[in-house]
Write a protein that holds these residues in place. Structure first.
Motif, mmCIF file in Angstrom:
data_model
loop_
_atom_site.group_PDB
_atom_site.id
_atom_site.type_symbol
_atom_site.label_atom_id
_atom_site.label_comp_id
_atom_site.label_asym_id
_atom_site.label_seq_id
_atom_site.Cartn_x
_atom_site.Cartn_y
_atom_site.Cartn_z
ATOM 1 N N ALA A 193 -36.864 -6.033 -52.661
ATOM 2 C CA ALA A 193 -36.436 -7.298 -53.716
ATOM 3 C C ALA A 193 -37.251 -6.831 -55.045
ATOM 4 N N ILE A 194 -38.395 -6.474 -55.234
ATOM 5 C CA ILE A 194 -39.353 -6.249 -56.300
ATOM 6 C C ILE A 194 -39.446 -4.743 -56.536
ATOM 7 N N GLU A 195 -38.488 -4.130 -57.129
ATOM 8 C CA GLU A 195 -38.627 -2.818 -57.313
ATOM 9 C C GLU A 195 -39.747 -2.015 -57.622
ATOM 10 N N GLY A 196 -40.239 -1.006 -56.977
ATOM 11 C CA GLY A 196 -41.473 -0.416 -57.350
ATOM 12 C C GLY A 196 -43.001 -0.875 -56.542
ATOM 13 N N PHE A 197 -42.835 -2.155 -56.066
ATOM 14 C CA PHE A 197 -43.993 -2.982 -55.556
ATOM 15 C C PHE A 197 -44.313 -2.078 -54.229
ATOM 16 N N GLU A 198 -45.571 -1.794 -53.733
ATOM 17 C CA GLU A 198 -45.847 -1.353 -52.594
ATOM 18 C C GLU A 198 -47.244 -2.090 -52.382
ATOM 19 N N LEU A 199 -47.266 -2.261 -51.034
ATOM 20 C CA LEU A 199 -48.568 -3.030 -50.502
ATOM 21 C C LEU A 199 -49.008 -2.158 -49.174
#
Length: 209
Positions: A193-199
């Motif tokens: 849903a939030i392109e590019g976000f990684e955790l």
């Protein structure tokens, strides 16, 4: 996690503190705005749910780490992250206060449409919601909120279990949630849903009690 596990009997709200009307009544956001309570409450399909107790330490640590990750990633971008307490109204028929019967306070939410944000919070489905389980709220998060988030069109619903160091992601596919495998330490989570976000979940869970 089997969706059948989420289809148990709907939780009845406590009746010892209802501010107006009769126990089990169908309340709206218009009612919600008139209430004066010390504890945090949510309204789900007209029924009142209150937080059982203050969040535990692990809950707060996870919330801070995950919110900070979203907040820092989204600097300079259109999407914006919010942390509870923050009202999210999920309209069905209209945006009138008296027609809205679901008002929730997700632990964390990300909203990419600025038109959904007003002085009262968010009106409409966030793009991503994170709920962090605590003793006493698991049923609310896993059943009641699951249903309203799916129905209202929340693209991603993250459920984090701090004590078990796990994350399950529900992704909206053709108006129904598809469930990820159970994610844990060592996994790098990528949001659709939030392109590019990684955790990095190791960073989320490594210092918990």
């Amino acid at each position: 996690m089997d969706k059948q596990d989420l289809k148990n009997k709907v939780e009845e709200p406590s009746t010892d503190y209802l501010p107006t009307g009769q126990a089990g009544g169908n309340y709206t956001y218009a009612d919600y705005l008139t209430w004066q309570m010390e504890e945090m409450v949510e309204l789900i399909k007209g029924k009142i749910f209150k937080q059982a107790a203050a969040p535990r330490v692990n809950h707060q640590r996870v919330a801070g780490i995950v919110f900070s990750a979203f907040f820092n990633f989204l600097k300079g971008k259109q999407c914006e992250a919010f942390i509870a307490p923050f009202d999210v109204r999920l309209p069905v028929k209209s945006k009138k206060h008296e027609d809205i019967n679901t008002v929730v306070q997700p632990d964390i939410c990300v909203i990419c449409d600025p038109a959904k944000i007003d002085e009262l919070g968010c009106i409409g489905a966030p793009d991503l919601v994170v709920e962090i389980l605590s003793p006493g709220n698991n049923k609310k998060e896993l059943q009641n909120k699951y249903e309203v988030y799916e129905e209202s069109g929340v693209k991603e619903y993250w459920v984090i279990h701090p004590n078990e160091c796990t994350l399950v992601i529900y992704t909206l596919v053709e108006s129904k949630y598809s469930t990820s495998r159970i994610l844990t330490m060592g996994d790098i989570v990528k949001s659709k849903a939030i392109e590019g976000f990684e955790l990095d979940l190791t960073e989320v869970f490594e210092n918990l009690l």
